[in-house]
Every structure is written in structure tokens, then in C-alpha cells.
Enzyme design. Sequence first.
Site, PDB file in Angstrom:
ATOM      1  N   HIS A  21       0.720  -1.089   0.084  1.00  0.00           N
ATOM      2  CA  HIS A  21      -0.087  -0.157  -0.008  1.00  0.00           C
ATOM      3  C   HIS A  21       0.853   1.176   0.123  1.00  0.00           C
ATOM      4  CE1 HIS A  21      -4.073   0.938  -0.275  1.00  0.00           C
ATOM      5  NE2 HIS A  21      -4.383   1.190   1.010  1.00  0.00           N
ATOM      6  N   ASN A  67      -6.901   6.908   3.680  1.00  0.00           N
ATOM      7  CA  ASN A  67      -8.210   7.091   3.382  1.00  0.00           C
ATOM      8  C   ASN A  67      -8.576   8.697   3.539  1.00  0.00           C
ATOM      9  OD1 ASN A  67      -8.457   4.556   3.279  1.00  0.00           O
ATOM     10  ND2 ASN A  67      -9.563   3.821   4.943  1.00  0.00           N
ATOM     11  N   ASP A  92      -0.725   2.506  -5.541  1.00  0.00           N
ATOM     12  CA  ASP A  92      -0.655   1.136  -5.488  1.00  0.00           C
ATOM     13  C   ASP A  92      -2.012   0.548  -6.356  1.00  0.00           C
ATOM     14  OD1 ASP A  92      -2.464  -0.388  -3.075  1.00  0.00           O
ATOM     15  OD2 ASP A  92      -1.639   1.615  -2.805  1.00  0.00           O
ATOM     16  N   ASN A 113      -9.065   3.750  -2.035  1.00  0.00           N
ATOM     17  CA  ASN A 113      -9.623   4.788  -1.025  1.00  0.00           C
ATOM     18  C   ASN A 113      -8.920   5.956  -1.117  1.00  0.00           C
ATOM     19  OD1 ASN A 113     -11.605   2.804  -0.381  1.00  0.00           O
ATOM     20  ND2 ASN A 113     -10.381   2.126   1.602  1.00  0.00           N
TER      21      ASN A 113
END
Length: 189
Positions: A21, A67, A92, A113
Amino acid sequence: MDKYLICGLGNPGDEYAGTRHNTGFMVLDAFAKASNICFEDRRYGFVAETSLKGRKVILLKPTTFMNLSGNAVRYWLNKENIDQKRLLVISDDVALPLGHFRLKANGSNGGHNGLGHIQQLIGQDYARLRMGIGHDYPRGGQIDWVLGHYSEEEMKVLTPAIETACDIIRSFVLAGIDVTMNDFNKLGK
């Protein structure tokens, strides 16, 4: 002086370093190292600045967590008075195989997100570079996969893609999104 904001998405903290991530952070770290610049802890993110042929380039690794990435992006666009057309966000992407990438001038968040939050705050009209992290996980295992660390074998595949991503950043700043997409998307596999 023309200014550009290059944002790599990831999560702050040592426990997230080297995870799938955080591929966006990894690209900016490689670019900063190649440019011989260091990140400073600033508002909403780690920030480094350099210039390419008279153009100011601001690198941003948000500290807002994935997020809420839009908060950092919007703040730095406004603070530096940068047009959205000069924003490139690197993230990613589980939909692309490891080592593959896709550059787009705008579009949907693809279920990501971080991109989703940026889109909520500034819209879809910004360039994004999606770095493939693969999707070799069981059903329901996506969170563990994206927050998992790359293996040595995976890094051998990812490292050349990160180097190409650094070239993409330079091209985006110097030649613009259309030329860069033409030159690089065919290499993205």
C-alpha cells in the site's frame, strides 16, 4: 515559476514501510534519493522540493493515512497555488500485475480509497500513476495483501518499475501528461 505537486500515496509509520500500500511513498523516496533531496515533516505530510529545468517540483507523502489523502493534496495545491493539471498522484493498484503500471490524465478512483478521498475533495481531473502490486490473495484477503510487505523476489520485479516511475515524474513535469502517456504506457505492459 511553474509548480508541480507529485503525491505518492501510503500510510505513515514504520509498520507500513515497505508494504504494498506504500508503493507511492516508495516511488517518491526513490525520486528524492536520485534528486539528492530529503523530506521534511510539514503540515499534512512529508514534503521535499526540487526543480527541473526551472520548474518547481513539490513531492508530498501525506501523513493523513490513506483514506484521508485528499486533505493533504487539497492543502498543498491551495498553499502553493498549483493548478490540478499539474498534480500527479502515484498509488498502488491490485488490478494490475506486479511491476506493471498505468498512467492516466483523469478518471475514476478504481476502488482505491486514497484516490477516492482525493476525488471527493478536488474532483477527477488530475493525473494518476497506478503501480501494479498484483492480487495473489484469497477471497477476503485484500486488506492483509495490501498491508503486507514485499518479498525480496517481488522487489526484484518492482524496482525497475519504480525507476520507470521516476522517469515518468520527470517527463510529466517537463513534457506534460499527453506526451508522457504516449511514451510510457506502452512500457507499462
